[in-house]
Design an enzyme around this catalytic site. Sequence first.
Site, PDB file in Angstrom:
ATOM      1  N   TRP A  18       0.826  -1.219   0.000  1.00  0.00           N
ATOM      2  CA  TRP A  18       0.000   0.000   0.000  1.00  0.00           C
ATOM      3  C   TRP A  18       0.855   1.261   0.000  1.00  0.00           C
ATOM      4  O   TRP A  18       1.874   1.310   0.687  1.00  0.00           O
ATOM      5  CB  TRP A  18      -0.853  -0.025   1.280  1.00  0.00           C
ATOM      6  N   ASN A  20       0.133   5.739   0.284  1.00  0.00           N
ATOM      7  CA  ASN A  20      -0.730   6.919   0.142  1.00  0.00           C
ATOM      8  C   ASN A  20       0.141   8.145  -0.084  1.00  0.00           C
ATOM      9  O   ASN A  20       0.932   8.138  -1.042  1.00  0.00           O
ATOM     10  CB  ASN A  20      -1.799   7.036   1.227  1.00  0.00           C
ATOM     11  N   ASP A  21       0.013   9.192   0.684  1.00  0.00           N
ATOM     12  CA  ASP A  21       0.578  10.512   0.352  1.00  0.00           C
ATOM     13  C   ASP A  21       2.033  10.524  -0.142  1.00  0.00           C
ATOM     14  O   ASP A  21       2.889   9.855   0.457  1.00  0.00           O
ATOM     15  CB  ASP A  21       0.608  11.402   1.598  1.00  0.00           C
ATOM     16  N   TRP A  45      -3.771   0.126   4.319  1.00  0.00           N
ATOM     17  CA  TRP A  45      -3.014   1.038   5.169  1.00  0.00           C
ATOM     18  C   TRP A  45      -2.598   0.288   6.442  1.00  0.00           C
ATOM     19  O   TRP A  45      -3.367  -0.512   6.979  1.00  0.00           O
ATOM     20  CB  TRP A  45      -3.909   2.232   5.513  1.00  0.00           C
ATOM     21  N   PHE A  78       4.134   9.237   9.961  1.00  0.00           N
ATOM     22  CA  PHE A  78       3.121   9.846   9.100  1.00  0.00           C
ATOM     23  C   PHE A  78       3.757  10.893   8.187  1.00  0.00           C
ATOM     24  O   PHE A  78       4.942  11.173   8.249  1.00  0.00           O
ATOM     25  CB  PHE A  78       2.014  10.472   9.963  1.00  0.00           C
ATOM     26  N   SER A  79       2.909  11.554   7.407  1.00  0.00           N
ATOM     27  CA  SER A  79       3.382  12.444   6.339  1.00  0.00           C
ATOM     28  C   SER A  79       4.209  13.608   6.844  1.00  0.00           C
ATOM     29  O   SER A  79       4.094  14.022   7.998  1.00  0.00           O
ATOM     30  CB  SER A  79       2.186  12.980   5.559  1.00  0.00           C
ATOM     31  N   ARG A 142      -0.514  17.167  12.726  1.00  0.00           N
ATOM     32  CA  ARG A 142       0.312  16.358  11.800  1.00  0.00           C
ATOM     33  C   ARG A 142       0.676  17.070  10.495  1.00  0.00           C
ATOM     34  O   ARG A 142       0.226  18.156  10.214  1.00  0.00           O
ATOM     35  CB  ARG A 142      -0.409  15.048  11.472  1.00  0.00           C
ATOM     36  N   GLU A 196      -5.331  18.513   6.362  1.00  0.00           N
ATOM     37  CA  GLU A 196      -4.195  17.608   6.231  1.00  0.00           C
ATOM     38  C   GLU A 196      -3.231  18.169   5.183  1.00  0.00           C
ATOM     39  O   GLU A 196      -3.629  18.910   4.280  1.00  0.00           O
ATOM     40  CB  GLU A 196      -4.652  16.209   5.798  1.00  0.00           C
TER      41      GLU A 196
HETATM   42  C1  FRU Z   1      -3.437  12.109   4.483  1.00  0.00           C
HETATM   43  C2  FRU Z   1      -3.046  11.458   5.801  1.00  0.00           C
HETATM   44  C3  FRU Z   1      -2.145  12.372   6.605  1.00  0.00           C
HETATM   45  C4  FRU Z   1      -1.392  11.415   7.475  1.00  0.00           C
HETATM   46  C5  FRU Z   1      -1.206  10.237   6.557  1.00  0.00           C
HETATM   47  C6  FRU Z   1      -1.170   8.918   7.258  1.00  0.00           C
HETATM   48  O1  FRU Z   1      -3.800  11.234   3.487  1.00  0.00           O
HETATM   49  O2  FRU Z   1      -4.208  11.099   6.525  1.00  0.00           O
HETATM   50  O3  FRU Z   1      -2.838  13.372   7.324  1.00  0.00           O
HETATM   51  O4  FRU Z   1      -0.166  11.948   7.914  1.00  0.00           O
HETATM   52  O5  FRU Z   1      -2.270  10.278   5.623  1.00  0.00           O
HETATM   53  O6  FRU Z   1      -0.816   7.894   6.397  1.00  0.00           O
END
Ligand code: FRU
Length: 446
Positions: A18, A20-21, A45, A78-79, A142, A196
């Site tokens: 997986w 994401n960001d 995730w 996290f991001s 965050r 975010e």
């Molecule tokens: C955005 C988010 C961020 C967080 C990350 C966690 O997509 O929710 O706010 O840091 O993904 O994976």
Amino acid sequence: MADLNLRPKFHITGEKGWINDPNGLVIFNGEYHVFFQYYSQNIYWGPMHWGHAVSRDLTEWKHLPVALAPDEQDDGCFSGTAIVWQGKIWLMYTSFKENGGGENIRQLQALASSEDGVHFVKHGIVIGEKDLPAEYSPCDFRDPMIFEENGVLYCLVAARKVDGRGRMLLYSSEDMFKWNFVCDVFGRDSGGIMIECPDYLKDLGLITYCEQFQPAQGSKHLNIHSTFYRLGKLDLEKGKADFGESEIIDYGFDFYAAQSFADEPVMIGWLNMWDRNTPSDKYGFAGMLTVPRRLEIKNGELWQTPVINMRKVYEKKVGGKFSEKIKTGAVKITAEALREFNLLLRKKGDMYTGFCLKDGEWVFDRSRSGEAIKGKETDADSLAGIRRMPFANGNETQIIVVMDEFSVEIFADGKSLSSTVYPDCDADGFELEVKAENCKLQLFEI
Ligand code: FRU
């Protein structure tokens, strides 16, 4: 039997598992570095790592070892952001601690650095609970983003007041380790429940950020989570923000958490969306990043152009009907006095992805694109697989269509519409019907 090796050709994925960001976009020793939220062990995730890829041309990406991983300090990384400072790459990310959940969750900002751009050393939390003004919650704090101005480091962090909605806080530092609170940038709650991934491009006067569960405005922002931009300025000395209205960055189904490179106005987003199924999971991966987009401000609006290293195959004048076999690559169409436009992509029998001009607006249709994607959206357009985008209706119209395995990104006069699609692997029909003056089509191989 699904081909487990089926992957996008030029979009970043995690190879397996997986993502994401996009995180920490930075140029270091002549290479573009892109990090991303990554969990290699599953197609869902999970405990967040920072995956890492590099490129010299923003098109061909090489994966490097994972840059940050959970350990006794972080249940998840996290991001966050990256900046080159004093000859090193510095990463600031959100250290996530579960602590049994609920009110005990902690999201605090931690630092890591690297001298070679490959191996990273963690330095612990640098913007902690004690640095948060009293009324803000340490459970939703965050996605730090660092920039430098006049030798001072600044950091934007998404936050939330206890019992409130999203906020964006600004901190400053002289030495990367000690951070002082400057201000609450907008000074009011967001429309969505939380902000975010803030990003600020000071040379363009552009701030971007996401809102979770923001209310839709008519047929705008129908995705339950959207990424916005606002034009204006952060007055760092007075700790004040002066930005115009929020506008949507991308009109498609799948675009979130965009970030730009520290030294170049080139942005990359996550080409996916929370709270949806991801049909690519049968191939062992879920999630990819968009193609990089160069950003400009034209006539008070954001203008995006895909940055891809590509080779022109041919250029043709077109009028009436045009058909070709194209599965991946890019097509650029320029037309004067455009009256009708109807494009079918990845066509095979009844299967196609549509993009047409209808009643003065662009309409994208993935209802017959292939495997179904279901989300939490309940409005008529979302259920019908439709997304709309304003048509500039100028003398000349420019459309760039970027096609890769599992996605299509369309740029029409600088506005973008990005979506995943899951057609049959051999669906390669490209059919265009157009009425315009001087319509020219260029085909590019990537
Ligand atoms: C955005 C988010 C961020 C967080 C990350 C966690 O997509 O929710 O706010 O840091 O993904 O994976």
